[in-house]
Enzyme design. Structure first.
Site, short mmCIF file in Angstrom:
data_model
loop_
_atom_site.label_atom_id
_atom_site.label_comp_id
_atom_site.label_asym_id
_atom_site.label_seq_id
_atom_site.Cartn_x
_atom_site.Cartn_y
_atom_site.Cartn_z
N CYS A 646 0.95 -1.24 0.11
CA CYS A 646 0.04 -0.08 0.05
C CYS A 646 0.98 1.26 -0.05
O CYS A 646 1.85 1.30 0.71
CB CYS A 646 -0.79 0.06 1.25
SG CYS A 646 -1.95 1.42 1.29
N ASP A 691 -2.89 -1.63 -2.69
CA ASP A 691 -3.80 -0.55 -2.59
C ASP A 691 -2.94 0.65 -2.71
O ASP A 691 -2.15 1.31 -1.58
CB ASP A 691 -4.58 -0.54 -1.33
CG ASP A 691 -5.42 0.41 -0.78
OD1 ASP A 691 -5.94 0.93 -1.76
OD2 ASP A 691 -5.56 0.61 0.40
P1 FAD Z 1 -5.19 17.68 -4.37
O1 FAD Z 1 -5.63 19.07 -4.52
O2 FAD Z 1 -5.83 16.68 -5.04
O3 FAD Z 1 -3.86 17.55 -5.24
C1 FAD Z 1 -2.92 16.14 -5.68
C2 FAD Z 1 -2.55 16.28 -6.84
O4 FAD Z 1 -1.32 17.39 -6.73
C3 FAD Z 1 -1.53 15.09 -7.25
O5 FAD Z 1 -2.47 14.01 -7.95
C4 FAD Z 1 -0.47 15.58 -8.05
O6 FAD Z 1 -0.90 15.67 -9.43
C5 FAD Z 1 -0.13 17.00 -7.54
N1 FAD Z 1 1.17 16.83 -6.79
C6 FAD Z 1 1.20 16.38 -5.55
N2 FAD Z 1 2.43 16.60 -5.06
C7 FAD Z 1 3.06 17.33 -6.32
C8 FAD Z 1 4.31 17.74 -6.47
N3 FAD Z 1 5.34 17.84 -5.43
N4 FAD Z 1 4.42 18.42 -7.52
C9 FAD Z 1 3.58 18.69 -8.49
N5 FAD Z 1 2.39 18.24 -8.22
C10 FAD Z 1 2.23 17.41 -7.31
N6 FAD Z 1 -3.68 9.77 0.81
C11 FAD Z 1 -3.28 9.56 2.22
O7 FAD Z 1 -2.59 10.70 2.99
N7 FAD Z 1 -3.53 8.55 3.04
C12 FAD Z 1 -4.36 7.54 2.43
O8 FAD Z 1 -4.51 6.52 3.40
C13 FAD Z 1 -4.63 7.42 1.25
N8 FAD Z 1 -5.42 6.54 0.55
C14 FAD Z 1 -5.65 6.41 -0.73
C15 FAD Z 1 -6.56 5.58 -1.07
C16 FAD Z 1 -6.87 5.55 -2.55
C17 FAD Z 1 -7.64 4.44 -3.00
C18 FAD Z 1 -6.52 6.59 -3.37
C19 FAD Z 1 -7.01 6.54 -4.72
C20 FAD Z 1 -5.94 7.60 -2.77
C21 FAD Z 1 -5.59 7.69 -1.71
N9 FAD Z 1 -4.87 8.61 -0.79
C22 FAD Z 1 -4.47 8.50 0.44
C23 FAD Z 1 -4.39 10.01 -1.72
C24 FAD Z 1 -5.73 11.09 -1.58
O9 FAD Z 1 -6.85 10.40 -2.01
C25 FAD Z 1 -5.23 12.35 -1.89
O10 FAD Z 1 -5.03 12.41 -3.11
C26 FAD Z 1 -4.43 13.25 -1.16
O11 FAD Z 1 -4.63 13.15 0.15
C27 FAD Z 1 -4.19 14.65 -1.67
O12 FAD Z 1 -5.54 15.25 -1.84
P2 FAD Z 1 -5.51 16.79 -1.86
O13 FAD Z 1 -6.88 17.21 -2.07
O14 FAD Z 1 -4.93 17.47 -0.91
O15 FAD Z 1 -4.34 17.20 -2.88
#
Ligand code: FAD
Length: 693
Positions: A646, A691
């Site tokens: 995971c 996962d």
């Molecule tokens: P968003 O606003 O959605 O931004 C995320 C996006 O930012 C990324 O997709 C990427 O494109 C971009 N990004 C990130 N870092 C950078 C960088 N350094 N430079 C450029 N672009 C970047 N997260 C957890 O913390 N814990 C979990 O247990 C967990 N479980 C998950 C399970 C599943 C099935 C899935 C699909 C995802 C899981 N995630 C988990 C990830 C979570 O869903 C989110 O994607 C994460 O928390 C970020 O969300 P956000 O809305 O804060 O970021």
């Protein structure tokens, strides 16, 4: 008896087929009596062939979408299809139609599938029923089905870091052609890990000529005439304020008042209180890892250990204001508006709950923080207010490299890109600091932005020990996308969660934490549960090996708690080994205080094996520690152990996979190919589960 059996079975299959689409399907053939046709017509039309005929549509764009991208792509294709090539088209959520009618599609029509692959080669939630038609235990479409009349196009959305890259589009393509259907053009595949949008655009260039050829459309007649308006947007003067949707999700204004029997799901999330939140990191910098406990006790929601919880975020106020300002809507953010699809055959009449306000749209309904696509920028060029801003927009839309540097890698959302064009517009910029792009019709903004989507989290608690409290382990995301600029991009959901935990922390943007009509007041968040395949074995005696660095440890906290519970229930529980990695043992070691007792309860053979990457000269990761324990792990594998991985899909999951392959070579005496096949078989049989994200 034999004949009777055959007849009986045939009847059962026929009845079940009719039953599945019973309340909607009423004109498959002329075989049913009239009274039956009307009697069962109780819902929206599910026979898409009939609908297409009624509405005079030649092409239908089905989408299997999890996060909205496939839906967005299908809409864009449908729009181009009708606007540019003059072929009437409709988009359709694949879940809403009876796909057994594929065999009734006339040969002068075209069916387009825009299908995302999710997780371990799985279909998206809305495509599961369709998938079963081909891949279920008793597939409706078997060798005896013929789809010879069907012409189709397929584009898949996948991610190359996953083992089953674009599996849904690939399998669908194979099955359809096996059944005699004819694919038009090449199958398209987009890689979300690299350049999904560019893959999509490049595929389209090759696809349209084949499309025109198949439908007998003269490609040279492709029009670049006036824009076809997809949404009607109307500002409402007199409106009953209580009827406005201010960000509520689903059609309920106040779900609290509803009876417990209500079904909370992706369309109707539950507003759950956070009963506990704490930062698991012990760091001086801005990195945080939230442990949340979400209380489900006042709902009928349940979960199983290993499931996911979806959290619906709110956009931050800085971005809400930015959109309002650049579009000249700052003074009108609370104006009531009505938005509806103008095409009567649009898959959704209202893309979000209406009537609503501009503010609610920006805060709750639209994904305003995602980087703007090149196609969106291109569509805005004609509305740029000055020659210089027009030129900047055009360059960003057409020059891939400029786009990549200034938008893609810089993670600039649409309003930020428009600000960039304003900045470049010397002279006028100071005069028109706000409302510079008020020239853009708002329906185009609605059309260009996707719906704000929930974020998923692997539940980090055990359903046996805390059935009504879901734990989440989420690391906050804030990064500077480019070295050249001092600009921080904030992850939408994790910073929203952080502000709920620390409302006084003004170092990050503010959020409307009380939610629409105070429905989220007192630390509530909209959630729903998503079932996952990531599950412990039923046979508790089997060993389990878990690899979960960083927040990848989340589901394993639940697994380990579950194994302890099973043991306390008197069950024999096999060895349970967790490989965990982080930077430093004194900074980001998640649940450091909990593991000793849990593993003590599980007994001698169970343990946590750690890798701290920044404590030694040479970086040590979980895959290195796994390798060190190879012989023992191979022994467990030979005893039928289940392997779980995971966390980071990109590097870690691949390296761990290769490490298991190396065990089969080193300790199992297999060749490279045999070892690869061995691990592949483990995956197929469900003994190797991932996962990853
Ligand atoms: P968003 O606003 O959605 O931004 C995320 C996006 O930012 C990324 O997709 C990427 O494109 C971009 N990004 C990130 N870092 C950078 C960088 N350094 N430079 C450029 N672009 C970047 N997260 C957890 O913390 N814990 C979990 O247990 C967990 N479980 C998950 C399970 C599943 C099935 C899935 C699909 C995802 C899981 N995630 C988990 C990830 C979570 O869903 C989110 O994607 C994460 O928390 C970020 O969300 P956000 O809305 O804060 O970021």
């Amino acid at each position: 008896i034999f004949l009777g059996g055959i007849l009986g079975l045939g009847t059962i299959i026929w009845i079940s087929r009719q039953f599945r689409s019973s309340s909607f399907k009423y004109d498959n053939s002329n075989s049913k009596p009239d009274n039956q046709k009307t009697a069962v017509n109780t819902g929206p039309e599910r026979n898409f062939v009939k609908l297409m005929k009624q509405q005079n549509r030649q092409v239908i764009f089905f989408y299997g979408s999890q996060t909205g991208t496939a839906e967005d792509y299908a809409s864009r294709l449908a729009k181009e299809c009708s606007q540019k090539y003059g072929v009437s088209a409709m988009t359709a959520d694949i879940e809403l139609y009876d796909m057994t009618y594929l065999d009734a599609v006339p040969s002068d029509n075209l069916v387009v599938f825009v299908m995302a692959t999710y997780g371990e080669g799985e279909p998206t939630d809305n495509a599961v029923e369709f998938w079963e038609l081909f891949n279920g235990e008793e597939p409706e479409f078997s060798e005896s089905t013929t789809l010879e009349n069907l012409k189709y196009i397929v584009f898949g959305l996948g991610n190359k870091t996953y083992e089953h890259y674009n599996a849904v589009a690939r399998v669908l393509d194979t099955r359809l052609s096996e059944l005699g259907a004819k694919r038009i053009g090449e199958r398209g595949e987009g890689d979300d890990d690299a350049s999904l949008e560019e893959d999509f655009l490049a595929w389209q260039e090759n696809m349209w000529p084949h499309f025109c050829n198949a439908l007998g459309v003269d490609e040279s007649n492709a029009q670049s005439g006036p824009r076809q308006v997809m949404f009607g947007v109307e500002e409402l003067d007199a409106v009953d304020k209580t009827s406005l949707f201010l960000g509520e999700l689903g059609e309920w204004k106040n779900p609290e008042q509803l009876h417990q029997t209500v079904v909370y799901d992706a369309k109707h999330p539950y507003q759950a209180p956070i009963s506990l939140s704490r930062d698991l990191f012990n760091e001086s910098d801005d990195r945080h890892c939230l442990h949340l406990e979400i209380d489900l006790s006042k709902s009928n929601l349940t979960y199983q250990t290993g499931d996911h919880i979806a959290i619906w975020p709110t956009n931050n106020e800085v971005e809400v204001e930015r959109f309002g300002s650049i579009l000249g809507l700052s003074d009108k953010l609370d104006t009531a508006i009505m938005v509806e699809a103008l095409d009567s055959a649009a898959s959704k009449k209202h893309p979000f709950p209406v009537p609503t306000t501009y503010r609610a749209l920006f805060r709750h309904y639209l994904d305003i923080c995602a980087p703007a696509s090149r196609q969106t920028l291109m569509s805005l060029v004609e509305y740029a207010p000055t020659e210089s801003s027009k030129e900047t927009l055009r360059q960003l839309a057409t020059d891939k490299d400029v786009y990549r540097i200034k938008v893609g890698e810089a993670m600039r959302n649409l309003a930020e890109v428009l600000e960039l064009c304003q900045d470049d517009d010397e002279g006028t910029a100071t005069k028109m600091s706000s409302g510079f792009f008020s020239t853009v019709p708002f329906d185009l903004i609605v059309e260009s932005l996707s719906r704000l989507q929930p974020r998923y989290y692997s539940i980090s608690s055990s359903a046996s020990t805390s059935p009504k409290s879901v734990a989440v382990t989420a690391v906050t995301l804030a990064y500077q996308p480019t070295k050249e600029e001092d600009r921080t991009v904030y992850g939408v959901n994790t910073n929203y969660l952080w502000r709920i935990h620390a409302p006084e922390d003004n170092s990050i943007p503010a959020y409307d934490l009380n939610g629409p009509r105070d429905t989220l007041k007192n630390q509530k968040i909209p959630v729903h549960i998503r079932r996952s395949q990531f599950k412990l074995p039923r046979n508790t005696k089997l060993p389990v090996i878990m690899v979960g660095p960083g927040t990848g440890v989340a589901p394993f906290r639940g697994f380990v708690q579950e194994r302890v519970y099973q043991k306390q229930q008197g069950k024999e529980v096999g060895p349970t080994v967790l490989f965990y990695g982080c930077r430093r043992s004194d900074q980001d070691f998640l649940y450091k205080d909990e593991w000793p007792q849990l593993f003590k309860d599980l007994g001698e053979e169970s343990r946590i094996i750690t890798a701290f990457s920044r404590e030694t000269e040479q970086k040590v990761y979980v895959q290195h520690r796994l390798k060190e324990h190879g012989e023992k792990m191979w022994e467990y594998m030979e005893q039928g152990a289940l392997l779980y991985v995971c966390g980071d899909a990109k590097n870690m999951a691949r390296d761990v996979n290769q490490t298991f392959v190396s065990f089969a070579i080193e300790f199992g005496g297999k060749t490279e190919q045999q070892a690869q096949d061995y691990v592949k078989n483990l995956r197929t049989s469900g003994r190797y589960q991932e996962d990853v994200w």
